[in-house]
Every structure is written in structure tokens, then in C-alpha cells.
Scaffold this active site. Structure first.
Site, short mmCIF file in Angstrom:
data_model
loop_
_atom_site.label_atom_id
_atom_site.label_comp_id
_atom_site.label_asym_id
_atom_site.label_seq_id
_atom_site.Cartn_x
_atom_site.Cartn_y
_atom_site.Cartn_z
CE1 TYR A 284 -3.57 2.59 0.42
CE2 TYR A 284 -2.31 3.21 2.53
CZ TYR A 284 -3.08 3.68 1.41
OH TYR A 284 -4.09 4.79 1.50
CE LYS B 142 -3.14 5.64 -1.76
NZ LYS B 142 -4.13 6.31 -2.83
CB THR C 35 -13.59 6.15 3.20
OG1 THR C 35 -12.29 5.78 3.28
CG2 THR C 35 -13.71 7.75 3.38
#
Length: 322
Positions: free
Chosen positions: A205, A209, A242
Site C-alpha cells: 500500500y 502511494k 471511509t
């Protein structure tokens, strides 16, 4: 060796998260300035069916844009379009299917969009995933790498001529790339971008990014060198409540719930920085920035490595067949 390869990325990522939470504890969320109308401009927002993507699409449509919500959930897409239309939007919203983990699907999406005969002024590369178990896509790529970065890389490359054509001096086209503070923990392993040797969801991850920031800077250099009226910026929304956090470990999920209520940003607050980059007059002609909470910030030291930027660009072109 395996333990270190898994634990180090985990600790680095959660350390980044703790620093972000500390910042958000003492600093209010960025408040959008009044934005000028965007009538006649066309935007694509990936992952625009929910969360920050939806809030971004909704706000841009309210400014008068024709917004194409690009996603892989047709029912969610239809519902998002209805909500925007029923919300008194001055612009227009429509949904188009794309699976960013499939290079074939990305190419099909671009062709269908071009067939519409619309211009393209804004591309918001928002869709993403976080901390999923090891998965290979149909093209053989690691899931974080392709969804968070490589699919968007191909999408941007295939749409770049349209963005160049639609932009003009004093009214540039804009590309907004979603990154994260976790990019500071990212390490680019150019020999194992798909994390085959030793998989770590935290490392995968963070790497994806970081890749978005490296991509942003290199692309902006290319656009400036060519004199094209297109700007590209990377944005960091902070820690936002989220569905991205659904893949946290059970213990982390339990710890996150009470913290999220008080310290996490709402999706609308998180989306504000993407909207700002996509439409604010203050950002006209300003590219190659890393934006956080309404300000230009320094990204990680490694993200400014021009040699690494060029290597990633070249490798990415090879991987997507360009």
C-alpha cells in the site's frame, strides 16, 4: 528475515498514521474557499460512487461541470448519479464502468469516453484500496500496485492528449492524483514492484502511494518541458472515515472506531483538497505540488529522486504496453 520484511512496513505505516492523527487532533480540517463556476468543463472522477470520490464528483457537478463517475459498481454508480441530480446540481453527472485492475477495461473505458465526443478538462485519479490480502489481478499484477497506481497511470497516459487539447494558457487542464501520508513509509522496490518475494500489505500500500507522487512529479516535468497547458498535483486527504479501513486487522478495527468519530475527517472534508486542486483559481498554472490540508507540503525525500521517477515511468510504460 520474513518477520522483518513484514513488521518493518507495518511499523512504518502505523507510525505515519499516528503522526497524522496527532496533527488532526490539533488542526481543523481545510475549508474550501468559494470556487468559481466551472460551466462547460468536463471531469472524470475515478472511484466516484462513494466516499471522497462521490463528494468530489458531487461538488464539481455543483460548480457546473459535466462529471463522469468512473467505477466498477454499476448499481452504486447509478445511485450516485441520482443523488447528484436530485441535489440541485447545476452540472451533469453520469456513470461509466471501468475496472482499474484490468488494463483491458481501462483501454475500453477510454475508447468509450472518446466516442462521446466530449472534451476533458479535469481528471481526478481517486479510486484506491488499502491493506488487502495478497491478490493477483488478471494481468498478473499485485492488487494495490495496479488499482492505486498502474491502472491510473495507463488511464492518464491514454487521456493525456485530450487534456492537452482542452487546456489553454490561463485555463489549464488539471490532473489530481490521490496519494497519502503513508507514502512517507513507502519504499520502491524496482526489482519486485509486485511484492512477490515477500508480501506485506502495508508495504504494498505504501509503495503504491509513493508511486503516485513520483508519477506526479515526473509527469509535470514532461508537461512543462513540452509547454502544455496541463497541471498535475498529488493530494493527501489525511485520515478519513471511509470504507478503506475495512481491511484493518480486528484489533485495529476495534481501536479505530472510537478514534474515527473524533479525529478522522469526514469524506466531504477529505475530498476538499481534491476539489481545491481540481477547481480553485489559486491553483491555476500551479503543478508538481504535494497538497495537504489546503497547503503545499514537502513530500518524502525519495519522491524527489529524479532518477527513480524516470525509472518508474519507463517501467510502468513497459508494464502497460506503451
Amino acid at each position: 528475515m520474513w518477520l522483518i520484511a513484514v513488521l518493518v512496513p507495518l511499523v512504518r505505516l502505523y507510525w505515519c498514521g499516528m503522526k497524522v492523527l496527532l496533527y488532526q487532533m490539533f488542526n481543523r480540517s481545510f475549508t474550501l474557499p468559494v470556487l468559481s463556476k466551472q460551466n462547460g468543463r468536463v471531469a472524470i472522477v475515478t472511484g466516484g460512487t462513494r466516499g471522497m470520490g462521490f463528494e468530489t464528483a458531487r461538488h464539481l457537478a455543483h460548480l457546473g461541470m459535466h462529471v463522469v463517475i468512473a467505477g466498477n459498481e454499476r448499481e452504486e454508480g447509478a445511485a450516485a448519479v441520482r443523488m447528484i441530480q436530485n441535489d440541485g446540481s447545476q452540472g451533469k453527472a453520469e456513470f461509466m464502468f471501468v475496472d482499474l485492475t484490468s488494463l483491458k477495461s481501462v483501454r475500453q473505458f477510454v475508447q468509450k469516453f472518446k466516442d462521446k465526443g466530449l472534451p476533458l478538462h479535469v481528471l481526478v485519479n481517486n479510486a484506491g484500496t488499502m491493506l488487502v490480502p495478497e491478490r493477483k489481478t488478471e494481468d498478473g499484477f499485485e492488487f494495490h500496485f495496479v488499482l492505486n497506481y498502474l491502472g491510473h497511470f495507463l488511464l492518464t497516459k491514454l487521456l493525456l492528449d485530450m487534456l492537452k487539447k482542452a487546456g489553454r494558457q490561463g485555463c489549464c487542464s488539471r490532473i489530481v492524483n490521490m496519494s497519502s501520508a503513508t507514502h512517507y513509509a513507502g519504499i520502491m522496490d524496482m526489482e519486485d514492484l509486485n511484492r512477490r518475494i515477500c508480501y506485506s500489505s502495508h508495504g504494498a500500500y505504501s509503495q503504491s502511494k509513493l508511486a503516485m507522487v513520483l508519477f506526479t512529479y515526473y509527469l509535470q516535468e514532461q508537461l512543462m518541458a513540452g509547454g502544455f497547458p496541463v497541471i498535475v498535483n498529488a493530494v493527501d486527504p489525511g485520515m478519513v472515515d471511509t470504507a478503506l479501513y475495512d481491511n484493518l486487522w480486528t484489533l485495529a478495527q476495534l481501536l479505530k472506531k472510537p478514534v474515527a468519530k473524533t479525529l478522522f475527517r469526514t469524506p466531504a472534508e477529505g475530498a476538499s483538497i481534491s476539489i481545491y486542486a481540481a477547481a480553485a483559481l489559486e491553483m491555476e498554472g500551479v503543478g508538481g505540488c504535494y497538497l495537504y490540508n489546503g497547503e503545499k507540503r514537502q513530500s518524502s525525500d525519495i519522491s524527489y529522486d529524479s532518477e527513480l521517477q524516470a525509472k518508474l515511468w519507463k517501467k510502468s510504460c513497459q508494464l502497460v504496453g506503451l
